[in-house]
Design an enzyme around this catalytic site. Structure first.
Site, mmCIF file in Angstrom:
data_model
loop_
_atom_site.group_PDB
_atom_site.id
_atom_site.type_symbol
_atom_site.label_atom_id
_atom_site.label_comp_id
_atom_site.label_asym_id
_atom_site.label_seq_id
_atom_site.Cartn_x
_atom_site.Cartn_y
_atom_site.Cartn_z
ATOM 1 N N ASP A 8 0.853 -1.194 0.000
ATOM 2 C CA ASP A 8 0.000 0.000 0.000
ATOM 3 C C ASP A 8 0.887 1.242 0.000
ATOM 4 O O ASP A 8 1.589 1.529 0.965
ATOM 5 C CB ASP A 8 -0.887 -0.028 1.246
ATOM 6 C CG ASP A 8 -1.871 1.139 1.302
ATOM 7 O OD1 ASP A 8 -1.866 1.976 0.379
ATOM 8 O OD2 ASP A 8 -2.643 1.203 2.274
ATOM 9 N N ASP A 105 -3.211 2.327 -5.993
ATOM 10 C CA ASP A 105 -2.087 2.466 -5.062
ATOM 11 C C ASP A 105 -1.813 1.224 -4.221
ATOM 12 O O ASP A 105 -0.934 1.239 -3.354
ATOM 13 C CB ASP A 105 -2.327 3.656 -4.127
ATOM 14 C CG ASP A 105 -3.662 3.559 -3.395
ATOM 15 O OD1 ASP A 105 -4.514 2.749 -3.814
ATOM 16 O OD2 ASP A 105 -3.857 4.299 -2.418
ATOM 17 N N GLU A 106 -2.551 0.147 -4.458
ATOM 18 C CA GLU A 106 -2.372 -1.059 -3.660
ATOM 19 C C GLU A 106 -2.345 -2.289 -4.556
ATOM 20 O O GLU A 106 -3.039 -2.342 -5.570
ATOM 21 C CB GLU A 106 -3.502 -1.203 -2.638
ATOM 22 C CG GLU A 106 -3.651 -0.017 -1.697
ATOM 23 C CD GLU A 106 -4.794 -0.203 -0.725
ATOM 24 O OE1 GLU A 106 -4.926 -1.312 -0.162
ATOM 25 O OE2 GLU A 106 -5.571 0.753 -0.529
#
Length: 416
Positions: A8, A105-106
């Site tokens: 993350d 974003d992960e």
């Protein structure tokens, strides 16, 4: 036993903006969306702004007040964020081909096969964390576990710039003491129901009789009981599996919550119109399958797909099936924030017609679609619209197909 990572990127949008503009990195920064569509809500904030109490979802003026008027506003630049995300993914690919995006974003990574080359899961996570900081300039929090759910929990435990490992030896201590809403897929409505029968922690959920949970939540009760006990066996999708998916779709994060089926139907028709038009532009005459993605206002997602009665690129057929899928899958625990529709399983070669196919109607519809496409090419995509869209003037004036903005936090960020 599998070794799964969940990576993350910390405060991703804001961190990218501070990387691009180092002079603002020590000041409170908020990345905001389109003020016309979402009234300038905060999409992301840096740690400094977070320390002032700024939260994702705050209206900009409210966030600015929390910072004593010193908050720096940056307009979201999703193309840049996507490009940075792709650079980070190249680092992931050095350690695994089994990578599954969870928003921009992960990512989950299955590094089981890489253990013999790079060491244990925690060692691989540390390598990735250090490389992202050195090569990209961003920090990342990574969870390490034997399943996706606990790996995600691990990445949330220490922020920023940390690695947390959850093992079969320590998960009762690390996971079961957490509030039940910390478990992935437990939204506000589910939390209220669980709290209502005295379930406040993940451990209490894990030890509750399944029948009690299914009576309360239906089949979803069985799912979250499985997750709480670390028995999630869902695979991490490989790069090749992702690349092999061929579909045409469009999605929309709506400017207001959709509160009833009439609202939902209106957006489904808008999206279906866009998808059908894109099919024709791509030279695809027929699709067999419609896929529906739903995001509620707690950012949890649902998905369902179904087969069309016969292959088509007709907006009406796509919309009718998508609305049917919606009514079958969505429980209305929360309002709807966004919808996505895609078509796949495309027809190639000659179509086998059934005895009930009305060729005259098909040809008439094709001519009508062609005429509409020509008008839209000349006068814009909003020149002709379905009557159902006129219930909402703001949606009526929205050019979904022309803008074609796929929202960066992805319709498939979570699934129920």
């Amino acid at each position: 036993m599998r070794t799964i990572l969940h990576s993350d990127l910390n405060n991703f949008y804001a961190s990218v903006e501070c990387l691009r503009n180092p002079e603002i990195k020590d000041k409170p920064v908020a990345v905001v969306g389109n003020k016309e569509d979402r009234h300038g809500i905060v999409l992301a904030k840096n740690i400094t702004a977070k320390n002032f109490g700024v939260k994702t979802g705050d209206v900009y003026w409210e966030a600015k007040q929390k910072c004593g008027g010193e908050l720096i506003e940056v307009q979201a630049d999703f193309l840049t964020y996507l490009n940075v995300s792709k650079e980070v993914r190249k680092i992931y690919e050095d350690y695994s081909e089994r990578i599954e995006a969870y928003g921009i974003d992960e990512c989950w990574l299955d590094v089981t096969s890489g253990i013999k080359h790079f060491g244990g899961g925690k060692e691989i996570a540390e390598r990735i964390r250090e490389r992202i900081k050195k090569e990209i300039g961003l920090t990342v929090s990574i969870g390490v576990s034997w399943n996706k759910i606990f790996a995600k929990l691990g990445s949330d435990m220490k922020k920023p710039d940390a690695v947390t490992e959850i093992t079969k030896e320590n998960y009762r201590e690390k996971v079961w003491t957490l509030p039940v809403e910390d478990l992935l897929y437990v939204g506000s409505a589910t939390k209220r129901k669980l709290n209502g029968i005295g379930i406040k922690t993940i451990g209490q959920l894990a030890q509750t009789d399944i029948k009690i949970l299914t009576d309360l939540l239906g089949k979803w009760g069985n799912y979250i009981h499985t997750f709480a006990n670390g028995k999630d066996e869902s695979p991490v999708i490989t790069v090749n599996e992702e690349a092999s998916i061929k579909s045409i779709g469009n999605s929309l994060t709506v400017y207001r919550d959709l509160k009833n089926e009439d609202d939902v139907e209106m957006v489904i028709w808008l999206l279906s119109d866009s998808v059908a038009s894109r099919m024709r532009e791509a030279g695809i005459s027929r699709a067999r399958t419609v896929q529906l993605y739903i995001r509620d206002n707690n950012l949890f997602g649902y998905r369902k797909q179904g087969k069309l009665l016969r292959p088509t690129n007709n907006m009406k057929d796509i919309a009718k099936l998508a609305f049917k899928l919606f009514k079958e899958v969505y429980p209305w625990n929360d309002y709807v924030r966004g919808l996505g529709i895609s078509v796949t399983d495309f027809l190639t070669g000659n179509e086998q017609l059934d005895l009930f196919t009305d060729l005259a109607d098909d040809e008439k519809q094709n001519r009508l679609d062609g005429a509409i496409d020509k008008l839209r090419q000349k006068y814009g995509n909003n020149i002709i619209q379905s009557a159902v869209v006129y219930k909402d003037s703001k949606l009526r004036n929205l050019d979904i197909k022309g803008e074609h903005v796929i929202h960066p936090y992805s319709f498939l960020k979570s699934d129920k």
